[in-house]
Enzyme design. Structure first.
Site, PDB file in Angstrom:
ATOM      1  N   GLY C  27      -3.730   8.447  -0.333  1.00 17.36           N
ATOM      2  CA  GLY C  27      -2.889   7.377  -0.843  1.00 17.36           C
ATOM      3  C   GLY C  27      -3.125   7.247  -2.322  1.00 17.36           C
ATOM      4  N   ASN C  28      -2.171   6.682  -3.019  1.00 19.64           N
ATOM      5  CA  ASN C  28      -2.360   6.448  -4.444  1.00 19.64           C
ATOM      6  C   ASN C  28      -1.466   5.317  -4.905  1.00 19.64           C
ATOM      7  OD1 ASN C  28       0.261   8.010  -5.001  1.00 19.64           O
ATOM      8  ND2 ASN C  28      -1.059   9.628  -4.164  1.00 19.64           N
ATOM      9  N   SER C  44      -6.779  12.443  -9.039  1.00 20.36           N
ATOM     10  CA  SER C  44      -6.500  13.291  -7.868  1.00 20.36           C
ATOM     11  C   SER C  44      -7.774  13.618  -7.099  1.00 20.36           C
ATOM     12  CB  SER C  44      -5.864  14.592  -8.368  1.00 20.36           C
ATOM     13  OG  SER C  44      -5.597  15.457  -7.300  1.00 20.36           O
ATOM     14  N   GLY C  45      -7.709  13.496  -5.787  1.00 18.72           N
ATOM     15  CA  GLY C  45      -8.756  14.013  -4.917  1.00 18.72           C
ATOM     16  C   GLY C  45     -10.107  13.337  -5.013  1.00 18.72           C
ATOM     17  N   SER C  73      -3.229  11.885 -10.085  1.00 15.42           N
ATOM     18  CA  SER C  73      -2.748  12.162  -8.729  1.00 15.42           C
ATOM     19  C   SER C  73      -1.636  13.206  -8.746  1.00 15.42           C
ATOM     20  CB  SER C  73      -2.207  10.869  -8.116  1.00 15.42           C
ATOM     21  OG  SER C  73      -1.474  11.157  -6.957  1.00 15.42           O
ATOM     22  N   SER C  74      -1.680  14.107  -7.775  1.00 13.84           N
ATOM     23  CA  SER C  74      -0.659  15.154  -7.687  1.00 13.84           C
ATOM     24  C   SER C  74       0.740  14.569  -7.488  1.00 13.84           C
ATOM     25  CB  SER C  74      -0.976  16.096  -6.523  1.00 13.84           C
ATOM     26  OG  SER C  74      -2.272  16.622  -6.673  1.00 13.84           O
ATOM     27  N   ASP C  75       0.816  13.328  -7.031  1.00 15.62           N
ATOM     28  CA  ASP C  75       2.113  12.693  -6.824  1.00 15.62           C
ATOM     29  C   ASP C  75       2.618  11.969  -8.065  1.00 15.62           C
ATOM     30  OD1 ASP C  75       2.349  13.423  -4.047  1.00 15.62           O
ATOM     31  OD2 ASP C  75       0.806  11.944  -3.615  1.00 15.62           O
ATOM     32  N   HIS C  94       1.968   5.162  -2.672  1.00 15.84           N
ATOM     33  CA  HIS C  94       2.288   6.185  -1.679  1.00 15.84           C
ATOM     34  C   HIS C  94       1.141   6.269  -0.690  1.00 15.84           C
ATOM     35  CE1 HIS C  94       3.588   9.709   0.341  1.00 15.84           C
ATOM     36  NE2 HIS C  94       2.685  10.511  -0.192  1.00 15.84           N
ATOM     37  N   HIS C  96       0.190   7.708   3.665  1.00 19.85           N
ATOM     38  CA  HIS C  96       0.623   8.343   4.910  1.00 19.85           C
ATOM     39  C   HIS C  96       0.295   7.415   6.078  1.00 19.85           C
ATOM     40  CE1 HIS C  96       0.917  12.822   3.509  1.00 19.85           C
ATOM     41  NE2 HIS C  96       1.355  12.003   2.592  1.00 19.85           N
ATOM     42  N   ASP C 119      11.785 -11.037   5.720  1.00 20.95           N
ATOM     43  CA  ASP C 119      11.051 -11.834   4.720  1.00 20.95           C
ATOM     44  C   ASP C 119      10.766 -11.039   3.450  1.00 20.95           C
ATOM     45  OD1 ASP C 119      10.920 -14.236   6.134  1.00 20.95           O
ATOM     46  OD2 ASP C 119       8.989 -13.774   7.065  1.00 20.95           O
ATOM     47  N   HIS C 170       7.793  13.186   5.620  1.00 23.05           N
ATOM     48  CA  HIS C 170       6.653  13.017   4.733  1.00 23.05           C
ATOM     49  C   HIS C 170       6.037  11.620   4.967  1.00 23.05           C
ATOM     50  CE1 HIS C 170       5.026  13.709   0.364  1.00 23.05           C
ATOM     51  NE2 HIS C 170       4.182  13.024   1.086  1.00 23.05           N
ATOM     52  N   TYR C 228      10.519 -20.993   0.166  1.00 17.16           N
ATOM     53  CA  TYR C 228       9.512 -20.718   1.193  1.00 17.16           C
ATOM     54  C   TYR C 228       8.231 -20.184   0.559  1.00 17.16           C
ATOM     55  CZ  TYR C 228       7.766 -19.097   5.716  1.00 17.16           C
ATOM     56  OH  TYR C 228       7.032 -18.892   6.860  1.00 17.16           O
TER      57      TYR C 228
END
Lengths: 230, 230, 230, 230
Positions: C27-28, C44-45, C73-75, C94, C96, C119, C170, C228
């Protein structure tokens, strides 16, 4: 004022995330003093970690804030309707607990399918009809309470024996003899929704338990002949 | 009296919430002294956090309290029937663990579908027939034991090799060579129910494992030729 | 530079495993300074336990590293496309997360099926079309951003009102008014995916809520007439 | 001897319950010293809380205990077969993790359905054929290894690119470049099994991802052109 109820309502609210019933601020518990008809409820939009008994808000049956600096929960009007119509209840809980919501979104009652259900709910847990555009536009939260009450009236369900409901495409409300008892019923409803979902997937022709077994389990724990867990 | 068994029964009860098998007070474990035929069991309706070895209740085969100030679990009569009929068992557990309950509500055996099951249960885990109105009305908890025993007798199942059952529309009972072994079997039954549910959803034509594989896994861990995990 | 944003991005990244949205490094989260158009993103990583605010990487809209010793990050290229196209957003996430991924793998929108969804998301959460072989081969991460933007453009969805998407086969991207708000929307998306999955299994003819109820819930929390949880 | 590998194998075993992959003693990890072809493996039937690096058992390719006072895991013969056939692997894991077991019991491959899968497994994760009565009766654990190897040979699958398998009606084995990498692959396999199960339930016509997307995700992380997460 109402320090005991504030403490009870505070502790009941705090127990919601402990039981895995809510994430973020997605839940609220209230309690009532039946002598004064004053309701103590969680403030709106405050994180659970920032709550304290003193932050609970006191409102009357018209929704006026009688004590407290914070805004009461946006669902207060629903709680008020329930307290006005269901005379014996002293605590109300609303959550978006995921298994209960799944039934609400499916527009399905949770059928009384086993003894876990029967130990606390004396029959199917009903889902309300969808609300009309008019109800949604005008005093929505109050109308949410009214559609719950209509459901119990039209189906002649006793709210003391079925202490919970699913609001269509929304989620569960439960109630009880105290704020903590209402939370207890929320936990039961969520667990029963989970069990019964998987039971229905395994065998959808076997959804409802025998009436005798339902009677036995409910009545051995509730009412004048109760003998279980006393 | 029976201090060792009280401690074992206490610890076995406390392990139920740790294993995620129970919420609130929805479970009970007992143990037996086979010399005196006295049963040690959890008191009724007491929170797990309030239990201690001293609070365990001692009863005889007629259900009379021999020692203890609290009321024994309401399910005591079921435990007694199991101890009377299944001579080798020394611990009994009852829970409403959710995956097992799903099968009980569906009225389905848990088929022996894989080696996790076969490592501890030598065949399908049976579900009882529904109880009759008469059984439910008269000595319900005792009759619950009797319908379990009937299930094992009629299907000629050896309770030492299938140490658990699903009571129809209710939930699981398991047993074992000690209170903790009975809890172990409850954990296995719950985990197997979960795995097999998802396996059946993926492929409902592949529910039962080959007999040879069942034999191998059960017998390498149990009986005179066991060699696994020793 | 951008120390406040680094701290916010760091804390948002750390909250992903706390919310159960990621295992390992899957995740990132990024944030942006809209004055300089510099983006702060997770390296990254790197394991979550080894992160610190100082390790966050600063990149510009061309993906050049402006500050930081680690690889972004690679993304990153996907994040950049989203910031360039969606002018109001200040955080992107991002993950998974498993329920969201299930819908992505099924190639299905998450239908707006209940008020929990309404909501925070003003309509169905879209899934992108499958990417072409050419898009996958050439600047894949950048093209991932472009197919998200195409989805919002072609279906005329406002990314401020539907702050998330499922990339086909994905997983989810979400965004928001800050890094922590984007994480909040990831939690909502995951919880809604879970609820709606089970609702669909119970009743697949009841997938979408009434428009009036969707309007009510979204608009009472967002926009000029919101009342609200304020 | 082999103190580093013992420590690595010990830590990898301890991480199994932390990742939720095992209950009780239902899992084992081994490592190998490729120079001496000595394997370090968890002892049989020991609780995770009682393990230490010193308790790991060293065996040779014939299964003889070279060092250690405890019996090696009953699955040792399966590990040995895998090390003998798959020359590059340096760690092997066996668990009964529930989602993976569900596929094993269903007799189904886990299809490569999304990028989470593709990041670590370059294609479907195969299930073996059912073992024959003869294989089950004679050197069962060794034959379990052989049927895994047969599966990879007959389907011409490279075990370095698909580092895991489902043994029919049993459960997963994974492997990797080290004991901890093999555990990593077990976590991925379990998570992917969960995601893909729900994706298949939502849409069973959309089980397999495009080959280009599979290539992209696998190859950007593995092999000579890898650039992701480095």
């Amino acid at each position: 004022m109402l320090e005991d109820i504030k403490k009870a309502v505070y502790e009941a609210n705090m127990s919601l995330p402990e039981h895995g019933l809510v994430v973020f601020t997605w839940g609220n518990v209230s309690g009532i003093d039946r002598e004064s008809n004053l309701i103590v409820i969680k403030p709106s939009g405050v994180e659970y970690s920032d709550l304290s008994p003193e932050k609970m808000v006191v409102v009357d049956f018209e929704g006026n804030v009688v004590e407290g600096n914070l805004k009461p929960s946006s669902d207060t009007a629903t709680h008020i309707e329930l307290y006005k119509a269901f005379n014996d209840i002293k605590g109300v809980v609303h959550t978006h607990s995921p298994w209960a919501v799944s039934y609400a979104q499916a527009g399905m009652d949770i059928p009384a399918a086993g003894t876990t259900h029967a130990d606390y709910f004396y029959g199917d847990i009903p889902v309300t009809r969808a609300m009309t555009a008019d109800e949604i536009s005008n005093e929505y939260e109050k109308q949410t309470g009214k559609v719950i009450i209509e459901t119990f009236n039209e189906r002649t369900i006793d709210p003391n024996h079925i202490p919970g409901v699913l609001v269509n495409d929304h989620g569960p409300f439960t109630w009880g003899t105290s704020p903590s008892n209402a939370v207890y019923n929320s936990v039961v409803l969520e667990k029963v929704a989970e069990m019964t979902y998987h039971g229905l997937m395994l065998n959808d022709r076997s959804s409802r338990m025998d009436q005798e077994l339902l009677d036995k389990h409910y009545l051995r724990k509730h009412g004048k002949d109760a003998y279980y867990g006393q």
